[in-house]
Design a protein around this motif. Structure first.
Motif, PDB file in Angstrom:
ATOM      1  N   LEU A 109     -16.194  12.252-118.738  1.00 13.54           N
ATOM      2  CA  LEU A 109     -14.778  11.943-118.557  1.00 13.54           C
ATOM      3  C   LEU A 109     -14.158  13.015-117.898  1.00 13.54           C
ATOM      4  CD1 LEU A 109     -12.966   9.556-118.477  1.00 13.54           C
ATOM      5  CD2 LEU A 109     -12.208   9.870-120.770  1.00 13.54           C
ATOM      6  N   ARG A 110     -14.370  14.211-118.690  1.00 16.69           N
ATOM      7  CA  ARG A 110     -13.843  15.467-118.427  1.00 16.69           C
ATOM      8  C   ARG A 110     -14.246  16.134-117.267  1.00 16.69           C
ATOM      9  NH1 ARG A 110     -14.717  17.278-123.162  1.00 16.69           N
ATOM     10  NH2 ARG A 110     -16.643  18.246-122.894  1.00 16.69           N
ATOM     11  N   ARG A 123     -15.503  14.648-114.491  1.00 16.88           N
ATOM     12  CA  ARG A 123     -14.760  13.859-113.330  1.00 16.88           C
ATOM     13  C   ARG A 123     -13.656  14.523-113.046  1.00 16.88           C
ATOM     14  NH1 ARG A 123     -11.389  11.724-110.866  1.00 16.88           N
ATOM     15  NH2 ARG A 123     -10.079  12.030-112.741  1.00 16.88           N
ATOM     16  N   SER A 124     -12.756  14.956-114.175  1.00 19.13           N
ATOM     17  CA  SER A 124     -11.424  15.291-114.015  1.00 19.13           C
ATOM     18  C   SER A 124     -11.394  16.840-113.633  1.00 19.13           C
ATOM     19  CB  SER A 124     -10.610  15.341-115.312  1.00 19.13           C
ATOM     20  OG  SER A 124      -9.333  15.841-115.386  1.00 19.13           O
ATOM     21  N   GLU A 125     -12.415  17.431-113.770  1.00 25.56           N
ATOM     22  CA  GLU A 125     -12.481  18.958-113.371  1.00 25.56           C
ATOM     23  C   GLU A 125     -13.103  19.069-112.470  1.00 25.56           C
ATOM     24  OE1 GLU A 125     -14.135  20.931-117.107  1.00 25.56           O
ATOM     25  OE2 GLU A 125     -12.288  20.332-118.117  1.00 25.56           O
ATOM     26  N   ASP A 162     -15.785  13.415-108.019  1.00 20.99           N
ATOM     27  CA  ASP A 162     -16.343  12.203-108.387  1.00 20.99           C
ATOM     28  C   ASP A 162     -17.631  12.144-108.196  1.00 20.99           C
ATOM     29  OD1 ASP A 162     -13.963  10.529-108.542  1.00 20.99           O
ATOM     30  OD2 ASP A 162     -13.983  10.306-106.366  1.00 20.99           O
ATOM     31  N   ARG A 191     -11.652   4.547-116.073  1.00 24.16           N
ATOM     32  CA  ARG A 191     -10.380   5.027-116.281  1.00 24.16           C
ATOM     33  C   ARG A 191     -10.121   6.120-115.149  1.00 24.16           C
ATOM     34  NH1 ARG A 191     -13.181   4.124-121.157  1.00 24.16           N
ATOM     35  NH2 ARG A 191     -12.111   4.127-122.995  1.00 24.16           N
ATOM     36  N   HIS A 192     -10.546   5.604-113.926  1.00 26.63           N
ATOM     37  CA  HIS A 192     -10.373   6.631-112.775  1.00 26.63           C
ATOM     38  C   HIS A 192      -8.826   6.320-112.439  1.00 26.63           C
ATOM     39  CE1 HIS A 192     -10.694   8.468-108.972  1.00 26.63           C
ATOM     40  NE2 HIS A 192     -12.123   8.615-109.248  1.00 26.63           N
ATOM     41  N   PRO A 193      -8.450   7.347-112.346  1.00 25.59           N
ATOM     42  CA  PRO A 193      -6.734   7.222-112.274  1.00 25.59           C
ATOM     43  C   PRO A 193      -6.224   6.646-110.831  1.00 25.59           C
ATOM     44  CG  PRO A 193      -7.626   9.491-111.941  1.00 25.59           C
ATOM     45  CD  PRO A 193      -8.656   8.865-112.711  1.00 25.59           C
TER      46      PRO A 193
END
Length: 455
Positions: A32-33, A35-37, A40, A363-365
């Motif tokens: 999860l972290r 993907r954010s940093e 994709d 959880r993809h924004p």
């Protein structure tokens, strides 16, 4: 237009072990972290030099669709983890490939039509009623909902598979599956794998568990076949044993056992996770719980639900879908690329291990505003129509999508409706620590106070 890059970004990790520590300690949080940093498509390295593994994480809805559906032939179940599952649980529908898989799917598919699956509703209701009776009779004031739903789902799938031969199979599976799952997990992620036939303590324990699990399945199968068609049994095992076609023949004893083991594994853990977390989430969200109970009371008026009631319980279905979004039973799905391909502008090389992760994509924004919030209204028909198909894929997708997804939803809706008829829930443990094994695993309790609704 997206540009193509051969450099896939990813966490640097440590010089000696890459991201191995982070992935072992908290793989779901690490994915999860990352993907954010990093975006994709993320490249992970793990292990010491010379034994270093490289895995590509694909976290967008479009990327998941490419891996599981539109280019599924290029992404096979050839990685080390699936090989370990195959060797421990057999070459059933979950792990088989190519002609083996197609033959098995053709033989099994008629047993999972909507009409056939709807006929299992009564067996599910019997097991739910037994759980509710045990809560009443024991006078319990709280339960661990994940533990309770695991027992319920296992007993339900065992009843559907074996008819009345439930008790012995359930006892053996409850004891053996976790031990064998841990063994698969350790070997799947180990950079060095000793041969299974070496007499190490771990290999010997796994072999004993494996033998016991196979023995109980073989005994039940042999007894059922000896009783013949005249027994009149219509459980799933009997139907599997009778499945036959001119093109595909029928299942022999070892193939039957492998299908049974896969159904026991996949058929109870998915439903147990969905149901357990749905109850726990409702126990943390009283307004949503009240709305679900009002729907159940209005539609059922106290009677036992049937398959025909599913369409009349849309909010209950939305609750379950939102629980599966937040807590997908299969949080990570692995594949291996046959040929080099481009995903989301990045080149995945031939032979690479690839994962898609419902845990992350759910959880993809881009698709889920405030993604950690529990909101069943994300799954109204209008809201679902506005999202990409693979923004939500708890049952996988493409040609290898779970054959039992309608059964899982049927069982879950019936069980949730019956439970909410009798009890309200208030969460005691508001957070449940998790890890990823073969399926999503709770590392702590998920206790809820039971609030009887009658009297």
């Amino acid at each position: 237009m997206a540009t193509t890059s051969t450099e896939v970004p990813g966490p640097a990790g440590t010089p000696l072990l890459g991201s191995m520590h982070d992935l072992k300690q908290d793989s779901l949080g690490t994915f999860l972290r990352s993907r954010s940093e990093h975006g994709d498509v993320v490249r992970f390295t793990a292990g010491p030099p010379g034994l270093r593994a490289v895995v590509y994480g694909v976290f967008s809805a479009a990327g998941a669709q490419q891996v599981l559906a539109t280019e599924s032939a290029n992404f096979r179940k050839d990685n080390a983890f699936y090989q370990e599952v195959r060797e421990s649980f057999g070459n059933g529908l979950l792990t088989s490939q190519d002609e083996d898989y197609l033959r098995q799917r053709r033989l099994v598919q008629p047993l999972f039509t909507r009409r056939r699956v709807d006929g299992y509703a009564d067996a599910v209701a019997v097991e739910v009623a037994a759980v509710l009776a045990s809560w009443r009779d024991s006078g319990r004031t709280s339960v661990d909902v994940l533990d309770e739903m695991t027992v319920l789902a296992l007993r339900a799938v065992a009843r559907i598979l074996f008819g009345t031969d439930v008790a012995e199979a359930v006892e053996v599976v409850e004891r053996c599956f976790p031990a064998l799952g841990d063994y698969v997990l350790r070997r799947g992620y180990s950079p060095v794998k000793l041969p299974r036939n070496w007499p190490t303590p771990g290999n010997r324990r796994a072999a004993a568990v494996h033998e016991e699990l196979y023995a109980v399945c073989d005994r039940i199968i042999a007894e059922r076949r000896a009783s013949g068609a005249d027994s009149g049994a219509q459980d799933l095992l009997t139907l599997l044993a009778e499945a036959e076609s001119a093109e595909d023949g029928s299942f022999d004893a070892s193939e039957l056992r492998e299908q049974v083991l896969v159904f026991l594994l996949a058929g109870h853990e998915t439903t147990a996770t969905s149901l357990g977390f749905a109850l726990h989430l409702l126990g943390r969200h009283p307004e949503e719980q009240k709305r679900a109970q009002e729907e159940v009371d209005r539609v059922l008026a106290g009677r036992t639900p049937t398959a025909a009631d599913l369409d009349a319980l849309p909010y209950l279905t939305q609750v379950l879908k939102e629980a599966m979004r937040l807590f997908p039973a299969a949080p990570v799905i692995g594949r291996r690329a046959v040929e080099s391909t481009v995903i989301d502008g990045h080149t995945i090389p031939a032979g690479a291990d690839v994962i898609v992760a419902p845990w992350v994509t759910h959880r993809h924004p881009d698709h889920w505003p405030d993604p950690e919030r529990f909101d069943p209204d994300r799954f109204t028909p209008e809201a679902e129509a506005d999202r990409p198909r693979y923004a939500w894929f708890p049952f996988g997708g493409g040609p290898r999508a779970c054959i039992g997804q309608h059964f899982s939803m049927l069982e879950s809706v019936i069980a949730l409706a019956m439970i909410l008829q009798e009890y309200g829930f208030e969460a005691i443990d508001t957070e449940v620590p998790l890890s990823s094994a073969i399926t999503l695993r709770a590392e702590g309790p998920a206790r809820c106070t039971l609030i009887p609704r009658s009297g």
